[in-house]
Design an enzyme around this catalytic site. Structure first.
Site, PDB file in Angstrom:
ATOM      1  N   LYS A 102       5.064   9.342   8.435  1.00 22.07           N
ATOM      2  CA  LYS A 102       5.105   8.786   9.556  1.00 22.07           C
ATOM      3  C   LYS A 102       5.976   9.172  10.666  1.00 22.07           C
ATOM      4  CE  LYS A 102       2.411   4.735   7.624  1.00 22.07           C
ATOM      5  NZ  LYS A 102       1.110   4.678   8.230  1.00 22.07           N
ATOM      6  N   ASP A 115       9.577   2.733  -1.045  1.00 19.94           N
ATOM      7  CA  ASP A 115       8.438   3.364  -0.091  1.00 19.94           C
ATOM      8  C   ASP A 115       8.807   2.871   1.421  1.00 19.94           C
ATOM      9  OD1 ASP A 115       4.771   3.316   0.031  1.00 19.94           O
ATOM     10  OD2 ASP A 115       6.391   4.044   1.469  1.00 19.94           O
ATOM     11  N   TYR A 163       0.801  -1.081   0.059  1.00 17.75           N
ATOM     12  CA  TYR A 163      -0.008  -0.153  -0.129  1.00 17.75           C
ATOM     13  C   TYR A 163       0.981   1.249  -0.093  1.00 17.75           C
ATOM     14  CZ  TYR A 163      -3.411   3.373   1.627  1.00 17.75           C
ATOM     15  OH  TYR A 163      -4.164   4.664   1.864  1.00 17.75           O
TER      16      TYR A 163
HETATM   17  P1  KE4 Z   1      -0.490   8.576   4.083  1.00 21.57           P
HETATM   18  O1  KE4 Z   1      -1.134   9.087   2.824  1.00 21.57           O
HETATM   19  O2  KE4 Z   1      -1.711   7.649   4.918  1.00 21.57           O
HETATM   20  O3  KE4 Z   1       0.046   9.357   5.178  1.00 21.57           O
HETATM   21  O4  KE4 Z   1       0.538   7.491   3.828  1.00 21.57           O
HETATM   22  C1  KE4 Z   1       0.278   6.519   2.853  1.00 21.57           C
HETATM   23  C2  KE4 Z   1       1.172   5.217   2.844  1.00 21.57           C
HETATM   24  C3  KE4 Z   1       2.436   5.117   1.970  1.00 21.57           C
HETATM   25  N1  KE4 Z   1       3.216   4.250   2.180  1.00 21.57           N
HETATM   26  C4  KE4 Z   1       3.072   3.342   3.192  1.00 21.57           C
HETATM   27  C5  KE4 Z   1       4.343   2.198   3.224  1.00 21.57           C
HETATM   28  C6  KE4 Z   1       2.113   3.331   3.871  1.00 21.57           C
HETATM   29  O5  KE4 Z   1       1.994   2.470   5.227  1.00 21.57           O
HETATM   30  C7  KE4 Z   1       1.078   4.661   3.919  1.00 21.57           C
HETATM   31  C8  KE4 Z   1       0.209   4.497   5.136  1.00 21.57           C
HETATM   32  N2  KE4 Z   1      -0.134   3.647   5.837  1.00 21.57           N
HETATM   33  C9  KE4 Z   1      -1.470   3.289   6.513  1.00 21.57           C
HETATM   34  C10 KE4 Z   1      -1.510   2.303   7.459  1.00 21.57           C
HETATM   35  N3  KE4 Z   1      -0.406   1.179   7.097  1.00 21.57           N
HETATM   36  C11 KE4 Z   1      -2.224   4.440   6.909  1.00 21.57           C
HETATM   37  C12 KE4 Z   1      -3.214   4.264   7.979  1.00 21.57           C
HETATM   38  C13 KE4 Z   1      -4.657   4.998   7.178  1.00 21.57           C
HETATM   39  O6  KE4 Z   1      -4.738   4.826   5.951  1.00 21.57           O
HETATM   40  O7  KE4 Z   1      -5.365   5.358   8.022  1.00 21.57           O
END
Ligand code: KE4
Length: 422
Positions: free
Chosen positions: A265, A237, A142
């Site tokens: 994060k 990523d 993701y």
């Molecule tokens: P954000 O757009 O949510 O800040 O980041 C996206 C993203 C990109 N790459 C990786 C490896 C990620 O894990 C994420 C976001 N992670 C999820 C949970 N594993 C965010 C939680 C949510 O969607 O509320």
């Protein structure tokens, strides 16, 4: 959880699904999401006065624990000078230098507001500098919710059992090739036929959005070697793994230098901040220097930058990572012993201070295997832990995290609750 139920009902009247991010809705585990009143160190406190040892940590950022004194002070000190200028500040340069010290492959970088923006920008950069349209990602990884990346993703989309997202035109989706994670043959086959048309290969080097599944070294080296051969950019990523699995992320663990890296994060300490960075010749293509456009009203926001600087200054102390590793190993090894003793079919997979439990007889190496795990068993387990005051991710396709604030007391209590729950 009367108050959470009431608040959830109210929220659902005005916010789709009652949440501002789908995975928070307890969709796959059922039940009512706990509305949180405050958090401190390793703990969350919900609106019904219940206290939980937190292993979600805002999905990764809170590596120093919640409401860490120095970080909060840094944010307050920044806030009294104003919250946003829309103009450059020296602190943005300072944060970039701190990041580069840990990630030397990031010769230049751009601060953005979310991991989604970071990965979206990375693929636009790759397409801009290679003049190619296709990209490769991997099933179950993701990378946020930009159109090109909502193809067979993990995290919240997998949690909801969706193949992808409606609203993404097939003209865009068909430019994204998604291959099985950790499958060298499938990848090499694709590069042999399509290599010259691939702008970039985007991967979570340690996948955390289908549960924790490390990329094998052979797989990641195959990505590095074949992308070099075809002039394709390799994008790591590390939004989740950056400053998590090691100070220098997965690229430090595996010794692989990607062309671009995305961070998020931890780097913002819990405020909206993410980063896309890499080789000079690629990053110089970004406006205003180059022709690949990217922008953001609040990019490099003074509060988020102050928070990030405070966290990264603290993380420069190697003792933090040896502490985290020791705590994580202790917790993970003791969980494995409990699983062994109770003869449960559970795999505990971990890298550094991120781990996850798969209700599976065998180790899990890719998304197809993750999807075959016993999700119902995970959901029952999740609710037992919650009753016992331990807060795991409300989805089997996520990762658990440990913070500096998790001490012996929290870990021992967690083990007791896990043993009882199993
Ligand atoms: P954000 O757009 O949510 O800040 O980041 C996206 C993203 C990109 N790459 C990786 C490896 C990620 O894990 C994420 C976001 N992670 C999820 C949970 N594993 C965010 C939680 C949510 O969607 O509320």
């Amino acid at each position: 959880m009367k108050k959470s139920q009431k608040l959830f009902r109210e929220a659902k009247k005005i916010i789709p699904g009652g949440v501002n991010s789908p995975v928070r809705a307890f969709g796959s585990v059922g039940g009512t999401p706990r509305f949180i009143k405050r958090a401190e160190r390793a703990y969350l406190f919900d609106v019904d006065g219940k206290k939980y040892i937190d292993y979600v940590l805002s999905w990764g950022p809170m590596i120093l624990g919640h409401a860490s004194g120095e970080v909060v002070k840094a944010i307050i000190d920044a806030a009294i000078k104003g919250t946003s200028y829309g103009a450059p500040t020296e602190q943005e340069t300072r944060l970039a230098e701190l990041i580069k010290e840990a990630f030397p492959s990031m010769q230049k970088m751009r601060l953005v507001n979310s991991g989604t923006e970071a990965t979206m920008t990375a693929i636009r950069l790759a397409r801009g500098v290679t003049h190619r349209k296709k990209i490769i990602k991997f099933d179950g990884c993701y990378h946020g919710h930009s159109d090109s990346l909502l193809v067979k993703p993990g995290s919240g989309v997998a949690t909801l059992g969706l193949p992808g997202s409606s609203g993404v035109p097939e003209e865009i989706a068909q430019l994204t090739i998604s291959l099985p994670f950790n499958d060298i043959c499938a990848f090499e086959q694709m590069m042999r036929t399509e290599g010259n048309n691939i702008a970039c290969v985007l991967v979570e080097p340690v996948a955390g959005n289908m549960g924790v599944i490390p990329g094998t070294s052979e797989f990641l080296w195959a990505l590095r070697n074949w992308t070099k051969k075809y002039g394709t950019l390799l994008v790591f990523d590390e939004v989740m793994t950056g400053f998590r699995v090691a100070h220098g992320g997965a690229q430090q663990l595996y010794g692989i230098k990607p062309d671009l890296t995305c961070l998020g994060k931890i780097v913002g300490g819990g405020l909206p901040l993410a980063v896309v960075g890499g080789k000079n010749e690629v990053m110089n293509a970004l406006a205003p220097k180059g022709s690949v456009y990217q922008a953001g009203t609040l990019s490099g926001n003074p509060l988020a930058v102050a928070s990030g600087i405070s966290v990264l200054e603290t993380l420069k102390n190697p003792r933090i990572y040896s502490d985290l590793r020791e705590k994580s190993e202790r917790l993970v090894n003791r969980i494995r012993m409990i699983v062994e003793k109770k003869k449960k079919e559970i795999q505990v997979q971990s890298v550094g201070s991120m781990f996850s439990l798969f209700f599976s007889k065998k180790p899990v190496e890719n998304f197809d295997q993750a999807k075959k795990c016993n999700i119902k068993a995970y959901s029952r387990f999740f609710h037992k832990l919650l009753e016992g005051g331990v807060y795991f991710p409300p989805s089997a396709y996520e990762a658990c995290f440990i913070s500096e604030a998790h001490g012996k007391k929290e870990i021992d209590k967690t083990l007791k609750v896990i043993e009882k729950s199993l």
